[in-house]
Write a protein that holds these residues in place. Structure first.
Motif, mmCIF file in Angstrom:
data_model
loop_
_atom_site.group_PDB
_atom_site.id
_atom_site.type_symbol
_atom_site.label_atom_id
_atom_site.label_comp_id
_atom_site.label_asym_id
_atom_site.label_seq_id
_atom_site.Cartn_x
_atom_site.Cartn_y
_atom_site.Cartn_z
ATOM 1 N N GLY A 177 -2.798 12.090 -10.257
ATOM 2 C CA GLY A 177 -2.976 12.073 -8.807
ATOM 3 C C GLY A 177 -4.257 11.438 -8.331
ATOM 4 N N ARG A 178 -4.978 10.791 -9.245
ATOM 5 C CA ARG A 178 -6.241 10.160 -8.866
ATOM 6 C C ARG A 178 -6.188 8.634 -8.997
ATOM 7 N N ARG A 179 -5.071 8.137 -9.428
ATOM 8 C CA ARG A 179 -4.975 6.707 -9.733
ATOM 9 C C ARG A 179 -4.957 5.844 -8.480
ATOM 10 N N PRO A 241 4.119 8.700 -14.810
ATOM 11 C CA PRO A 241 4.560 7.476 -14.124
ATOM 12 C C PRO A 241 5.570 6.680 -14.934
ATOM 13 N N VAL A 242 5.486 6.780 -16.267
ATOM 14 C CA VAL A 242 6.417 6.034 -17.115
ATOM 15 C C VAL A 242 7.857 6.484 -16.868
ATOM 16 N N LEU A 243 8.028 7.713 -16.379
ATOM 17 C CA LEU A 243 9.375 8.192 -16.078
ATOM 18 C C LEU A 243 10.012 7.352 -14.978
ATOM 19 N N ASN A 276 1.664 3.230 -8.403
ATOM 20 C CA ASN A 276 0.648 2.511 -9.175
ATOM 21 C C ASN A 276 -0.335 1.706 -8.344
ATOM 22 N N GLU A 277 -0.052 1.510 -7.059
ATOM 23 C CA GLU A 277 -0.886 0.647 -6.226
ATOM 24 C C GLU A 277 -1.469 1.422 -5.048
ATOM 25 N N ALA A 287 -10.795 -7.938 -8.751
ATOM 26 C CA ALA A 287 -9.532 -7.385 -9.259
ATOM 27 C C ALA A 287 -9.485 -5.868 -9.119
ATOM 28 N N CYS A 288 -9.783 -5.399 -7.905
ATOM 29 C CA CYS A 288 -9.737 -3.959 -7.654
ATOM 30 C C CYS A 288 -9.522 -3.710 -6.167
ATOM 31 N N TYR A 289 -9.068 -2.488 -5.854
ATOM 32 C CA TYR A 289 -8.950 -2.082 -4.459
ATOM 33 C C TYR A 289 -10.311 -1.624 -3.955
ATOM 34 N N ASP A 290 -10.583 -1.918 -2.675
ATOM 35 C CA ASP A 290 -11.905 -1.664 -2.111
ATOM 36 C C ASP A 290 -11.771 -0.843 -0.835
ATOM 37 N N ALA A 291 -12.035 0.458 -0.952
ATOM 38 C CA ALA A 291 -11.961 1.325 0.229
ATOM 39 C C ALA A 291 -12.994 0.915 1.263
ATOM 40 N N GLY A 292 -14.170 0.479 0.811
ATOM 41 C CA GLY A 292 -15.220 0.096 1.742
ATOM 42 C C GLY A 292 -14.890 -1.126 2.561
#
Length: 324
Positions: A177-179, A241-243, A276-277, A287-292
């Motif tokens: 739940g933190r991904r 998640p693999v499920l 996953n996203e 190559a990352c998400y940026d909350a800021g």
């Protein structure tokens, strides 16, 4: 503030209905285009002349019933989207219906098109994302002034487990739940942002990501907030998640022999994508998400919405916007 005459698409949806209300609250004249069987939103009921029922993908109907000779619009504002995200529906609505409206609007000289898109088109792997992105490109090349708004997650998409937790069941998490994280926005706050785009020229001819107020929140934090509101210790059940990946892959393989399963396979792929996203601005260089880097607007928070749901002061018309 100048009073505008606005053609609104998608008014029967929750965001479209909120946008119709926001337009009328600002004093604008609104003409809503609706499917023949669509429910009429309360904000569009004040005048029968403000309603047009028909198929926006039909150029002849658009010419005869919407962009009629001598009828003027200052802008098209679209909250229209496919209801399921399945490939056929996505290309019919997210691309072709918008394509036909844009062509007709440009032909009669409508100067501005405000489009509600989605932040997930940053990394397009699904049919509805490809369809939305295809129309974004076409709109940008059209020569019309335009605003393309890409919001993050909606409250209704993140409220599917409220009743489950109220009933004493554990909150389901994909992985730990933190991904992933998002910066959710309410229908009302998004509606006011869209309406502001009509006259804020600093937003014109831009692609604008937008989220709600406050920091980005993870699914685990969403669950913790629900339990806190109920005065209970958190209880989680983790789903690998693999499920989901296996279900999507299996359905995709089976669809080769049973075509009717193709739509279910796409829905499973949609679930995998959101597992996953993050719904935040993607920084391609790092190559990352940026909350800021994710802009925010409005005052409504997801946790206040949860509290209202638990008290019976709010409801969610979620439809396909259900993860669990």
């Amino acid at each position: 503030m100048t009073r505008l005459r606005v053609l609104l698409l998608g008014a029967s949806g929750t965001i479209g209905g909120a946008t119709a209300a926001a337009l009328r609250a600002r004093g604008h004249e609104v003409v809503c285009v609706l499917r023949p069987q669509a429910q009429v939103p309360a904000a569009a009921r004040s005048s029968p002349a403000s309603l047009r029922f028909g198929d926006v993908a039909d150029p002849a109907w658009l010419a005869a019933s919407v962009f009629r000779r001598g009828e003027r619009f200052d802008a098209v504002l679209s909250c229209m989207a496919s209801r399921s995200g399945e490939p056929a529906d996505a290309w019919a609505v997210d691309f072709m219906a918008h394509h036909q409206v844009m062509r007709a609007a440009r032909h009669v000289g409508v100067p501005l098109f405000v489009l509600l898109s989605a932040l997930c088109v940053q990394k397009p792997r699904l049919a509805f994302q490809q369809a939305k992105l295809a129309f974004e490109r076409e709109l940008a090349a059209s020569g019309m002034d335009r605003v393309i708004v890409r919001p993050t997650a909606f409250f209704k998409s993140l409220s599917g487990q409220v009743e489950r937790v109220r009933q004493g069941r554990p909150y389901l998490l994909l992985g730990d739940g933190r991904r992933t994280a998002c910066q959710p926005i309410s229908d009302a706050d998004l509606a006011h942002y869209l309406v502001d785009c009509l006259q804020d020229r600093s937003r014109w001819n831009r692609v604008l990501p937008i989220g709600g107020p406050g920091p980005a929140i993870t699914p685990r934090e969403q669950g913790e907030a629900l339990f806190a509101l109920l005065g209970r210790p958190p209880r989680f059940r983790q789903v690998p998640p693999v499920l989901l990946d296996g279900i999507a892959g299996g359905l995709g393989l089976a669809a080769r022999w049973v075509p009717a399963l193709a739509a279910k396979a796409e829905l499973a792929r949609i679930g995998c994508y959101y597992a996953n996203e993050s719904m935040l601005v993607w920084d391609a260089q790092r190559a990352c998400y940026d909350a800021g880097a994710t802009p925010s607007t409005g005052r409504d928070t997801l946790f206040a919405h949860y509290a209202a749901l638990l008290k019976g002061e709010a409801t969610d018309a979620r439809g396909v916007h259900a993860v669990f």
